[in-house]
Design a protein around this motif. Structure first.
Motif, PDB file in Angstrom:
ATOM      1  N   ALA A 159      -3.659  10.025   4.028  1.00  0.00           N
ATOM      2  CA  ALA A 159      -3.893  11.310   4.405  1.00  0.00           C
ATOM      3  C   ALA A 159      -2.862  12.307   4.423  1.00  0.00           C
ATOM      4  CB  ALA A 159      -5.046  11.610   5.431  1.00  0.00           C
ATOM      5  N   ARG A 160      -1.710  11.720   5.009  1.00  0.00           N
ATOM      6  CA  ARG A 160      -0.444  12.523   5.185  1.00  0.00           C
ATOM      7  C   ARG A 160       0.095  12.716   3.587  1.00  0.00           C
ATOM      8  NH1 ARG A 160       1.653  10.081  10.716  1.00  0.00           N
ATOM      9  NH2 ARG A 160       0.220  11.413  12.104  1.00  0.00           N
ATOM     10  N   ALA A 161      -0.103  11.768   2.882  1.00  0.00           N
ATOM     11  CA  ALA A 161       0.501  11.928   1.400  1.00  0.00           C
ATOM     12  C   ALA A 161      -0.407  12.856   0.593  1.00  0.00           C
ATOM     13  CB  ALA A 161       0.618  10.540   0.972  1.00  0.00           C
ATOM     14  N   GLY A 162      -1.670  13.251   1.408  1.00  0.00           N
ATOM     15  CA  GLY A 162      -2.294  14.228   0.533  1.00  0.00           C
ATOM     16  C   GLY A 162      -3.406  13.580  -0.346  1.00  0.00           C
ATOM     17  N   LYS A 163      -3.920  12.480   0.046  1.00  0.00           N
ATOM     18  CA  LYS A 163      -4.858  11.593  -0.725  1.00  0.00           C
ATOM     19  C   LYS A 163      -6.147  11.833  -0.078  1.00  0.00           C
ATOM     20  CE  LYS A 163      -1.610  10.005  -3.171  1.00  0.00           C
ATOM     21  NZ  LYS A 163      -0.875  10.472  -4.253  1.00  0.00           N
ATOM     22  N   HIS A 164      -7.439  12.475  -0.932  1.00  0.00           N
ATOM     23  CA  HIS A 164      -8.638  12.102  -0.392  1.00  0.00           C
ATOM     24  C   HIS A 164      -8.935  10.516   0.029  1.00  0.00           C
ATOM     25  CE1 HIS A 164      -9.211  16.305  -1.292  1.00  0.00           C
ATOM     26  NE2 HIS A 164      -8.788  15.945  -2.751  1.00  0.00           N
ATOM     27  N   LEU A 165      -9.770  10.523   1.077  1.00  0.00           N
ATOM     28  CA  LEU A 165     -10.091   9.175   1.711  1.00  0.00           C
ATOM     29  C   LEU A 165     -11.494   8.577   1.904  1.00  0.00           C
ATOM     30  CD1 LEU A 165      -7.699   8.943   4.550  1.00  0.00           C
ATOM     31  CD2 LEU A 165      -7.627   7.529   2.717  1.00  0.00           C
ATOM     32  N   LEU A 166     -11.902   7.628   1.254  1.00  0.00           N
ATOM     33  CA  LEU A 166     -13.079   6.794   1.624  1.00  0.00           C
ATOM     34  C   LEU A 166     -12.744   5.620   2.515  1.00  0.00           C
ATOM     35  CD1 LEU A 166     -16.004   6.203   1.689  1.00  0.00           C
ATOM     36  CD2 LEU A 166     -15.745   5.232  -0.688  1.00  0.00           C
ATOM     37  N   VAL A 167     -13.046   5.730   3.659  1.00  0.00           N
ATOM     38  CA  VAL A 167     -12.543   4.469   4.426  1.00  0.00           C
ATOM     39  C   VAL A 167     -13.934   3.707   4.869  1.00  0.00           C
ATOM     40  CG1 VAL A 167     -11.634   3.754   6.716  1.00  0.00           C
ATOM     41  CG2 VAL A 167     -10.747   5.960   5.835  1.00  0.00           C
ATOM     42  N   GLU A 168     -13.942   2.322   4.813  1.00  0.00           N
ATOM     43  CA  GLU A 168     -14.894   1.352   5.037  1.00  0.00           C
ATOM     44  C   GLU A 168     -15.092   1.725   6.337  1.00  0.00           C
ATOM     45  OE1 GLU A 168     -17.224  -0.039   4.049  1.00  0.00           O
ATOM     46  OE2 GLU A 168     -16.899   0.271   1.678  1.00  0.00           O
ATOM     47  N   LYS A 169     -16.418   1.235   6.698  1.00  0.00           N
ATOM     48  CA  LYS A 169     -16.827   0.967   8.031  1.00  0.00           C
ATOM     49  C   LYS A 169     -16.333   0.081   8.594  1.00  0.00           C
ATOM     50  CE  LYS A 169     -19.067  -2.237   8.330  1.00  0.00           C
ATOM     51  NZ  LYS A 169     -18.974  -3.507   8.007  1.00  0.00           N
ATOM     52  N   PRO A 170     -16.126  -0.293  10.159  1.00  0.00           N
ATOM     53  CA  PRO A 170     -16.128   0.972  10.806  1.00  0.00           C
ATOM     54  C   PRO A 170     -14.824   1.833  10.616  1.00  0.00           C
ATOM     55  CG  PRO A 170     -15.215  -1.032  12.052  1.00  0.00           C
ATOM     56  CD  PRO A 170     -15.535  -1.194  10.947  1.00  0.00           C
ATOM     57  N   LEU A 171     -14.932   3.036  10.896  1.00  0.00           N
ATOM     58  CA  LEU A 171     -13.284   3.872  10.446  1.00  0.00           C
ATOM     59  C   LEU A 171     -12.330   3.301  11.337  1.00  0.00           C
ATOM     60  CD1 LEU A 171     -12.032   6.440   9.282  1.00  0.00           C
ATOM     61  CD2 LEU A 171     -12.929   7.870  11.442  1.00  0.00           C
ATOM     62  N   ALA A 182      -5.175  13.747  10.871  1.00  0.00           N
ATOM     63  CA  ALA A 182      -4.216  13.628   9.556  1.00  0.00           C
ATOM     64  C   ALA A 182      -5.118  14.256   8.361  1.00  0.00           C
ATOM     65  CB  ALA A 182      -3.867  12.301   9.201  1.00  0.00           C
ATOM     66  N   ALA A 183      -6.348  13.917   8.170  1.00  0.00           N
ATOM     67  CA  ALA A 183      -7.128  14.668   7.196  1.00  0.00           C
ATOM     68  C   ALA A 183      -7.242  15.927   7.388  1.00  0.00           C
ATOM     69  CB  ALA A 183      -8.510  13.800   7.004  1.00  0.00           C
ATOM     70  N   LYS A 184      -7.459  16.345   8.536  1.00  0.00           N
ATOM     71  CA  LYS A 184      -7.629  17.914   8.584  1.00  0.00           C
ATOM     72  C   LYS A 184      -6.567  18.405   8.484  1.00  0.00           C
ATOM     73  CE  LYS A 184     -11.491  18.447  11.897  1.00  0.00           C
ATOM     74  NZ  LYS A 184     -12.659  18.163  10.627  1.00  0.00           N
ATOM     75  N   GLU A 185      -5.149  18.020   8.944  1.00  0.00           N
ATOM     76  CA  GLU A 185      -3.873  18.558   8.708  1.00  0.00           C
ATOM     77  C   GLU A 185      -3.633  19.120   7.234  1.00  0.00           C
ATOM     78  OE1 GLU A 185      -1.699  16.604  12.139  1.00  0.00           O
ATOM     79  OE2 GLU A 185      -0.465  16.772  10.367  1.00  0.00           O
ATOM     80  N   GLN A 186      -3.831  17.845   6.511  1.00  0.00           N
ATOM     81  CA  GLN A 186      -3.592  17.931   4.993  1.00  0.00           C
ATOM     82  C   GLN A 186      -4.850  18.705   4.196  1.00  0.00           C
ATOM     83  OE1 GLN A 186      -0.967  17.549   3.731  1.00  0.00           O
ATOM     84  NE2 GLN A 186       0.050  16.953   5.825  1.00  0.00           N
ATOM     85  N   LYS A 187      -5.892  18.837   4.667  1.00  0.00           N
ATOM     86  CA  LYS A 187      -7.197  19.363   4.041  1.00  0.00           C
ATOM     87  C   LYS A 187      -7.695  18.412   3.019  1.00  0.00           C
ATOM     88  CE  LYS A 187      -6.428  24.362   5.048  1.00  0.00           C
ATOM     89  NZ  LYS A 187      -5.313  24.358   6.010  1.00  0.00           N
ATOM     90  N   VAL A 239      -4.046   6.815   7.997  1.00  0.00           N
ATOM     91  CA  VAL A 239      -3.259   8.107   8.382  1.00  0.00           C
ATOM     92  C   VAL A 239      -2.215   8.604   7.286  1.00  0.00           C
ATOM     93  CG1 VAL A 239      -1.695   8.653  10.102  1.00  0.00           C
ATOM     94  CG2 VAL A 239      -3.790   7.733  10.705  1.00  0.00           C
ATOM     95  N   ALA A 240      -1.357   7.355   6.913  1.00  0.00           N
ATOM     96  CA  ALA A 240      -0.351   7.712   5.901  1.00  0.00           C
ATOM     97  C   ALA A 240      -0.882   8.253   4.594  1.00  0.00           C
ATOM     98  CB  ALA A 240       0.517   6.404   5.429  1.00  0.00           C
ATOM     99  N   TRP A 261       0.975  -1.194   0.017  1.00  0.00           N
ATOM    100  CA  TRP A 261       0.183  -0.022  -0.068  1.00  0.00           C
ATOM    101  C   TRP A 261       0.810   1.429  -0.060  1.00  0.00           C
ATOM    102  CZ3 TRP A 261       0.803   2.931   4.434  1.00  0.00           C
ATOM    103  CH2 TRP A 261       1.326   2.304   5.419  1.00  0.00           C
ATOM    104  N   ARG A 262       1.890   1.209   0.403  1.00  0.00           N
ATOM    105  CA  ARG A 262       3.147   2.266   0.521  1.00  0.00           C
ATOM    106  C   ARG A 262       2.946   2.985  -0.992  1.00  0.00           C
ATOM    107  NH1 ARG A 262       4.303  -1.137   4.156  1.00  0.00           N
ATOM    108  NH2 ARG A 262       3.865  -0.763   6.298  1.00  0.00           N
ATOM    109  N   GLU A 263       3.228   1.989  -1.922  1.00  0.00           N
ATOM    110  CA  GLU A 263       3.599   2.506  -3.422  1.00  0.00           C
ATOM    111  C   GLU A 263       2.300   3.294  -3.821  1.00  0.00           C
ATOM    112  OE1 GLU A 263       4.189  -0.646  -6.319  1.00  0.00           O
ATOM    113  OE2 GLU A 263       5.395  -1.780  -4.822  1.00  0.00           O
ATOM    114  N   VAL A 264       0.969   2.710  -3.106  1.00  0.00           N
ATOM    115  CA  VAL A 264      -0.062   3.537  -3.833  1.00  0.00           C
ATOM    116  C   VAL A 264      -0.157   5.132  -3.252  1.00  0.00           C
ATOM    117  CG1 VAL A 264      -2.811   3.625  -3.853  1.00  0.00           C
ATOM    118  CG2 VAL A 264      -1.434   1.390  -3.919  1.00  0.00           C
TER     119      VAL A 264
END
Ligand SMILES: NC(=O)c1ccc[n+]([C@@H]2O[C@H](COP(=O)([O-])OP(=O)(O)OC[C@H]3O[C@@H](n4cnc5c(N)ncnc54)[C@H](O)[C@@H]3O)[C@@H](O)[C@H]2O)c1
Length: 341
Positions: free
Chosen positions: A86-98, A111-116, A83-84, A57-60
């Protein structure tokens, strides 16, 4: 401007729905698939025309050709990746439960807030026409004040014993109860301040999967409403549907009953018995995936494409996890748990 590029990490049973949603979205490109299982990553990449696949996943998250990522790894394996990413600036859809602890949810949201970047949790029942209609009627005051909700979401033993290789690291509370908590709180319009819960184990342990059989939870809300939530992984495989979902909403003026799993819209009788086809969540009509399970993912893609905020932000995932943790604690201690916010 070119199309927005979407990647999928965790290409299992449910990840495939994400691949379908991105591939069929007119303004999205389904770019990359990642799964620990190389064969599965390759299969999904070929089937849904991704430009590449990988197992790390780090490659992605380091790929500059990716704008947004779906995280559809098992329940316990969302946080590090989210977290990684979001820190790399990617928008995120996370399956439930978060995530399965409050602290982990807070890390992902932070992390998502920090990177907007946008962060959505896939509570897709909010796109179910049945629940959308109930929410609309409640919002328009047709039921008066919601006073009581009964919500049952259970599975047959197929899910813990055959479908999920990681069932012991989740439970009917996390896998199903997270949806139920989201839905009763969305309908009532508040988060509960106190929960009481009972859990039992034994039947599934006996069958070789060491996980609770059931959770029965009472949620009390600040405005006086009460919800009763049942989740079990004990229904027999002979049941006509793998999912059993029933909901009764009692308002001060009227009630609504919802049954999305045994509504008999399509009933199939064959040599093995009787079964109900899933009609609302995910059918394919003339080659196009339809249903609420894919609509929530399309909504996320729309938000990324049009720079809008998703309807189910990370904070909803955090509150659902806070309630699920309180339910677990109450079931363990036998005491009511007050939820501090
Ligand atoms: N929104 C819904 O209603 C719904 C329905 C079913 C499942 N889910 C959720 O989707 C998630 C996945 O569930 P599933 O049923 O698809 O499980 P699954 O076991 O079928 O798929 C999970 C996949 O993730 C892969 N994986 C695990 N760790 C990985 C890692 N570190 N990097 C890359 N790949 C990794 C596995 O190899 C597997 O292919 C869970 O959180 C589950 O609760 C949501």
């Amino acid at each position: 401007m070119g199309k927005k590029r979407f990647a999928l990490i965790g290409a299992g049973l449910f990840g495939e729905i994400h691949a379908k949603a991105y591939e069929s979205h007119p303004e999205a490109e389904f770019a990359v698939v990642c799964d620990l299982n190389r064969g599965r990553a390759r299969e999904i990449a070929l089937k849904y025309h991704a430009r590449r696949y990988c197992t790390d996943w780090r490659e992605v998250i380091l790929d500059p050709g990716v704008d947004a990522i779906s995280v559809a790894t098992p329940d316990f394996a969302h946080t590090e990746i989210a977290v990684a990413a979001a820190r790399a600036g990617k928008h995120l859809l996370v399956e439930k439960p978060l995530a399965m602890t409050v602290e982990e949810c807070e890390q992902i949201i932070g992390a998502a807030k920090e990177q907007k970047v946008k962060l959505m949790v896939d509570f897709h029942n909010r796109w179910s026409p049945a629940f959308h209609e109930a929410h609309r009627l409640l919002g328009e005051g047709e039921l008066g004040d919601p006073r009581f909700i009964y919500f049952r979401l259970s599975n047959t033993t197929f899910v813990p014993l055959k479908m999920l290789s990681w069932a012991e690291k989740s439970s009917s509370l996390w896998f199903l109860g997270s949806h139920a908590i989201d839905m009763v709180c969305w309908l009532i319009g508040e988060w509960p301040h106190r929960v009481y819960a009972v859990s039992r184990r034994g039947v599934l342990t006996e069958k070789g999967v060491d996980v609770p059989d059931l959770f029965h939870s009472t949620l009390e809300f600040p405005g006086g409403a009460v919800a009763s939530v049942e989740n079990c992984w004990l229904l027999p495989e002979s049941a006509p549907s793998v999912v059993d979902l029933k909901c009764e909403i009692v308002g001060s003026e009227a009630t609504i009953n919802i049954d999305t799993s045994s509504n008999r819209t399509v009933e199939i009788a064959d040599a093995k018995g009787l079964r109900y086809a899933e009609m609302l969540g995910g059918s394919v009509v003339h080659g196009r995936q339809v249903g609420f399970a894919v609509e929530s993912i399309r909504h996320f893609a729309d938000c990324v494409v049009n720079d809008r905020e998703p309807l189910v932000p990370g904070e909803v995932g955090l509150e659902v996890t806070r309630v699920a943790c309180a339910i677990e604690r109450s079931a363990e201690t036998g005491e009511p748990v007050v939820i501090e916010r």
